[in-house]
Write a protein that holds these residues in place. Structure first.
Motif, PDB file in Angstrom:
ATOM      1  N   LEU A 121       9.041   8.987  -6.788  1.00  0.00           N
ATOM      2  CA  LEU A 121       8.832   9.785  -5.572  1.00  0.00           C
ATOM      3  C   LEU A 121       7.589   9.351  -4.804  1.00  0.00           C
ATOM      4  CD1 LEU A 121       9.747  13.307  -6.985  1.00  0.00           C
ATOM      5  CD2 LEU A 121      11.081  11.948  -5.382  1.00  0.00           C
ATOM      6  N   SER A 122       6.563   8.875  -5.535  1.00  0.00           N
ATOM      7  CA  SER A 122       5.324   8.479  -4.845  1.00  0.00           C
ATOM      8  C   SER A 122       5.581   7.311  -3.887  1.00  0.00           C
ATOM      9  CB  SER A 122       4.265   8.076  -5.875  1.00  0.00           C
ATOM     10  OG  SER A 122       4.745   6.992  -6.649  1.00  0.00           O
ATOM     11  N   LEU A 123       6.637   6.514  -4.158  1.00  0.00           N
ATOM     12  CA  LEU A 123       6.946   5.392  -3.265  1.00  0.00           C
ATOM     13  C   LEU A 123       7.448   5.904  -1.918  1.00  0.00           C
ATOM     14  CD1 LEU A 123       8.982   3.152  -5.757  1.00  0.00           C
ATOM     15  CD2 LEU A 123       6.618   2.812  -5.081  1.00  0.00           C
ATOM     16  N   SER A 124       8.327   6.914  -1.971  1.00  0.00           N
ATOM     17  CA  SER A 124       9.065   7.267  -0.749  1.00  0.00           C
ATOM     18  C   SER A 124       8.495   8.456   0.008  1.00  0.00           C
ATOM     19  CB  SER A 124      10.523   7.560  -1.112  1.00  0.00           C
ATOM     20  OG  SER A 124      10.582   8.681  -1.977  1.00  0.00           O
ATOM     21  N   VAL A 125       7.581   9.218  -0.608  1.00  0.00           N
ATOM     22  CA  VAL A 125       7.257  10.533  -0.044  1.00  0.00           C
ATOM     23  C   VAL A 125       6.649  10.466   1.366  1.00  0.00           C
ATOM     24  CG1 VAL A 125       4.955  10.871  -1.084  1.00  0.00           C
ATOM     25  CG2 VAL A 125       6.474  12.798  -0.808  1.00  0.00           C
ATOM     26  N   ASP A 126       5.793   9.468   1.630  1.00  0.00           N
ATOM     27  CA  ASP A 126       5.178   9.375   2.969  1.00  0.00           C
ATOM     28  C   ASP A 126       6.194   8.961   4.026  1.00  0.00           C
ATOM     29  OD1 ASP A 126       2.494  10.079   2.347  1.00  0.00           O
ATOM     30  OD2 ASP A 126       2.274   8.148   1.329  1.00  0.00           O
ATOM     31  N   ILE A 131      17.037  10.075  -2.471  1.00  0.00           N
ATOM     32  CA  ILE A 131      16.519   8.737  -2.796  1.00  0.00           C
ATOM     33  C   ILE A 131      16.326   8.598  -4.310  1.00  0.00           C
ATOM     34  CG2 ILE A 131      14.487   7.237  -2.535  1.00  0.00           C
ATOM     35  CD1 ILE A 131      14.417   8.430   0.406  1.00  0.00           C
ATOM     36  N   LEU A 132      15.876   9.677  -4.955  1.00  0.00           N
ATOM     37  CA  LEU A 132      15.720   9.643  -6.414  1.00  0.00           C
ATOM     38  C   LEU A 132      17.079   9.540  -7.098  1.00  0.00           C
ATOM     39  CD1 LEU A 132      13.646   9.792  -8.690  1.00  0.00           C
ATOM     40  CD2 LEU A 132      13.935  12.262  -8.732  1.00  0.00           C
ATOM     41  N   GLN A 161       0.858  -1.195   0.000  1.00  0.00           N
ATOM     42  CA  GLN A 161       0.000   0.000   0.000  1.00  0.00           C
ATOM     43  C   GLN A 161       0.894   1.246   0.000  1.00  0.00           C
ATOM     44  OE1 GLN A 161      -1.524  -2.695   1.815  1.00  0.00           O
ATOM     45  NE2 GLN A 161      -2.888  -2.706   0.049  1.00  0.00           N
ATOM     46  N   LEU A 162       0.755   2.072  -1.041  1.00  0.00           N
ATOM     47  CA  LEU A 162       1.641   3.234  -1.198  1.00  0.00           C
ATOM     48  C   LEU A 162       1.490   4.268  -0.092  1.00  0.00           C
ATOM     49  CD1 LEU A 162       1.707   4.131  -4.987  1.00  0.00           C
ATOM     50  CD2 LEU A 162       3.576   3.331  -3.564  1.00  0.00           C
ATOM     51  N   SER A 174      12.820   1.329   0.793  1.00  0.00           N
ATOM     52  CA  SER A 174      13.551   0.136   0.339  1.00  0.00           C
ATOM     53  C   SER A 174      12.987  -0.453  -0.957  1.00  0.00           C
ATOM     54  CB  SER A 174      13.557  -0.926   1.437  1.00  0.00           C
ATOM     55  OG  SER A 174      12.269  -1.116   1.944  1.00  0.00           O
ATOM     56  N   ILE A 175      11.756  -0.092  -1.313  1.00  0.00           N
ATOM     57  CA  ILE A 175      11.125  -0.739  -2.471  1.00  0.00           C
ATOM     58  C   ILE A 175      11.843  -0.384  -3.783  1.00  0.00           C
ATOM     59  CG2 ILE A 175       9.381   1.086  -2.762  1.00  0.00           C
ATOM     60  CD1 ILE A 175       7.353  -1.082  -3.381  1.00  0.00           C
ATOM     61  N   GLY A 176      12.276   0.887  -3.908  1.00  0.00           N
ATOM     62  CA  GLY A 176      12.978   1.321  -5.124  1.00  0.00           C
ATOM     63  C   GLY A 176      14.305   0.599  -5.323  1.00  0.00           C
ATOM     64  N   PRO A 177      15.206   0.628  -4.304  1.00  0.00           N
ATOM     65  CA  PRO A 177      16.485  -0.086  -4.452  1.00  0.00           C
ATOM     66  C   PRO A 177      16.332  -1.589  -4.718  1.00  0.00           C
ATOM     67  CG  PRO A 177      16.605   1.416  -2.610  1.00  0.00           C
ATOM     68  CD  PRO A 177      15.185   1.460  -3.093  1.00  0.00           C
ATOM     69  N   ILE A 178      15.282  -2.242  -4.155  1.00  0.00           N
ATOM     70  CA  ILE A 178      15.120  -3.687  -4.400  1.00  0.00           C
ATOM     71  C   ILE A 178      14.767  -3.930  -5.865  1.00  0.00           C
ATOM     72  CG2 ILE A 178      13.708  -5.723  -3.878  1.00  0.00           C
ATOM     73  CD1 ILE A 178      13.543  -4.770  -1.002  1.00  0.00           C
ATOM     74  N   LEU A 179      13.848  -3.125  -6.411  1.00  0.00           N
ATOM     75  CA  LEU A 179      13.484  -3.279  -7.833  1.00  0.00           C
ATOM     76  C   LEU A 179      14.671  -2.932  -8.736  1.00  0.00           C
ATOM     77  CD1 LEU A 179       9.868  -1.822  -7.716  1.00  0.00           C
ATOM     78  CD2 LEU A 179      10.494  -4.190  -8.204  1.00  0.00           C
TER      79      LEU A 179
END
Length: 500
Positions: A483-488, A332-333, A56-57, A86-91
């Motif tokens: 950015l939508s992954l990490s912003v929250d 992060i980006l 859930q984003l 962590s979701i971005g680096p794993i992908l």
């Protein structure tokens, strides 16, 4: 299905499937190569499915969590979980490893061992990004040192043993500090070791002790990131490694250090981080200028790209030190963006070397006429590296600039000075990028050479280049994709600093 151990499957599958390589029938390298690529693709699809349908984003908390007791004797748990950071680096890890395996096609010697090491590294790199236990984080951090050492020392260039030894001395030496920090936090203030990330994040320490922990972690992550002056292993390692290994090093390994800074130094040790963040920003600014100037003086093509990586990591350090939503999102980006661009540049440098067998820029020239496809992709990705608008690097560096300017922590004069120095670094980037392109591709030197028989980029190499180029342009045009992954999650971390 909610209790299904998705993350355990994602972490364990590559190394388990890799160990089966040794049982495959030995009928040439083709079977081994396709088997490895197949495993990488299955793993990437599994990860994408698990994250796409189970994540859930808008929830900044840990998700897909797993918690199994592993060793009863000292309360050691197998704890995994992912959040927006962590979701971005794993992908990214899955994507770059799959392409690096595809890029490793020219390797025929000891093919089984090589492909096993690639898959073992895959597990070792996903491990730290998904660990929620400090000791598990350390074990996973160590797991990928041995594969890198072997890939370097067996499939590297002429000075491979020197660079492999230097790599292991630096990274294993810095891991001692990481272990001391992990044990210090785990054993502080209780008889039972508490190694859970969530528990440690709510723990407060005496300031002096927190600073000691912080310095220990900082040294470990500074070697991996690399932060000057602990960066000297990187150019040697890149200069000697095979380009498929360079793709993993530039694309994922350096990002583990930056991830550790956010995950442990920022989240677990906020007081010490706010004390050290001005120093991080100063070091990051010096790093951008220093590495860009040093890159310009490198004759070796791969070392020039390696120093450019060190320079770009400076933006990540500044973003982490800015203690602002925008700055941390920019960092992060930049982790994701530079993961793509760094891997692509090393891949293209390697394919050029396969054709002309030259590493020194002053011996090259005139390649644009002979290999136009490689010239085109190399030029576009070099533009991405110098942060051309419309490419991912531009958005990331712009966010870091805004992060510094909007930070509530620093005085206006300080912010203007830092921004000015960063801008000088950004002017140096096109100088070394464009002079590299000029020395390699323009003029008539090689074209007049007697051995001017070249073949241009084949379908496999074009596929790898374009696969990396598409996300670079995609993120540049629509950065919300990442950015939508990490912003929250970033908001949750930063609120820790201002609302305590």
């Amino acid at each position: 299905m909610n209790n299904f151990p998705w993350l355990t499957l994602v972490v364990v599958l590559p190394i388990f499937a890799g160990s089966l390589i040794f049982f495959l029938p030995h009928r040439g390298n083709k079977i081994i190569r396709w088997y490895t690529i197949g495993i990488c693709i299955i793993e990437l699809l599994l990860t994408t499915y698990a994250f796409g349908y189970r994540f859930q984003l808008d929830d900044p908390l840990m998700q897909l969590t797993e918690d199994y007791k592993w060793i009863d004797f000292f309360d050691f748990y197998w704890r995994l979980g992912i959040d927006g950071i962590s979701i971005g680096p794993i992908l990214l890890t899955g994507f770059i490893t799959t392409l690096a395996t595809l890029a490793a096609r020219p390797i025929t010697r000891d093919s089984r061992l090589f492909h096993f090491l690639m898959l073992a590294m895959y597990s070792g790199q996903i491990g730290p990004f998904s660990s929620r236990d400090l000791l598990l984080f350390f074990i996973m951090w160590e797991l990928e040192l041995i594969p890198v050492y072997l890939l370097l020392s067996m499939w590297g260039g002429k000075k491979r043993l020197y660079s492999a030894t230097k790599f292991i001395l630096y990274t294993a030496g810095s891991s001692v500090f990481l272990l001391m920090g992990v044990l210090g936090i785990g054993l502080y203030g209780s008889n039972e070791p508490t190694l859970n990330f969530e528990t440690s994040a709510n723990q407060s320490y005496p300031v002096a002790l927190e600073i000691i922990f912080y310095i220990g972690f900082l040294i470990a992550f500074a070697v991996k990131s690399p932060i000057i002056p602990l960066h000297t292993w990187l150019p040697d390692t890149h200069g000697e490694a095979h380009y498929s290994t360079c793709m993993l090093l530039a694309g994922i390994l350096l990002k583990m250090g930056a991830y550790g800074l956010v995950r442990i130094n920022m989240e677990l040790l906020p007081h010490a981080h706010s004390i050290f963040s001005p120093w991080l920003i100063i070091v990051g600014t010096i790093q951008i200028i220093y590495a860009a100037s040093t890159s310009l003086g490198q004759r070796n093509l791969k070392k020039r790209i390696a120093y450019s990586s060190v320079s770009h990591m400076g933006f990540i350090i500044i973003g982490i030190g800015s203690i602002s939503d925008t700055g941390l999102n920019g960092a992060i980006l930049q982790i994701i963006s530079h993961g793509f661009i760094g891997a692509a540049l090393f891949f293209l440098a390697g394919t050029s070397y396969d054709r002309i067998r030259l590493v020194y820029l002053d011996e090259m020239g005139g390649m644009a006429i002979a290999i136009p496809k490689i010239f085109t992709t190399f030029s576009i990705l070099s533009m991405a590296s110098l942060a051309l608008p419309g490419m991912s690097g531009f958005v990331a560096e712009l966010l870091v600039f805004f992060g510094i300017l909007t930070s509530q922590k620093y005085l206006l004069m300080t912010k203007i000075l830092i921004t000015f120095v960063m801008a000088i670094g950004m002017i140096l980037t096109p100088i070394y990028s464009l002079s590299m392109l000029r020395q390699m591709f323009y003029g008539y030197k090689l074209f007049n050479a007697p051995n001017s028989y070249f073949f241009d980029s084949g379908p496999r190499e074009l596929f790898v280049s374009i696969s990396i180029l598409l996300p670079v342009i995609g993120i540049g045009v629509y950065p919300d994709f990442v950015l939508s992954l990490s912003v929250d999650k970033v908001e949750a971390i930063i609120s820790n600093y201002f609302f305590r």
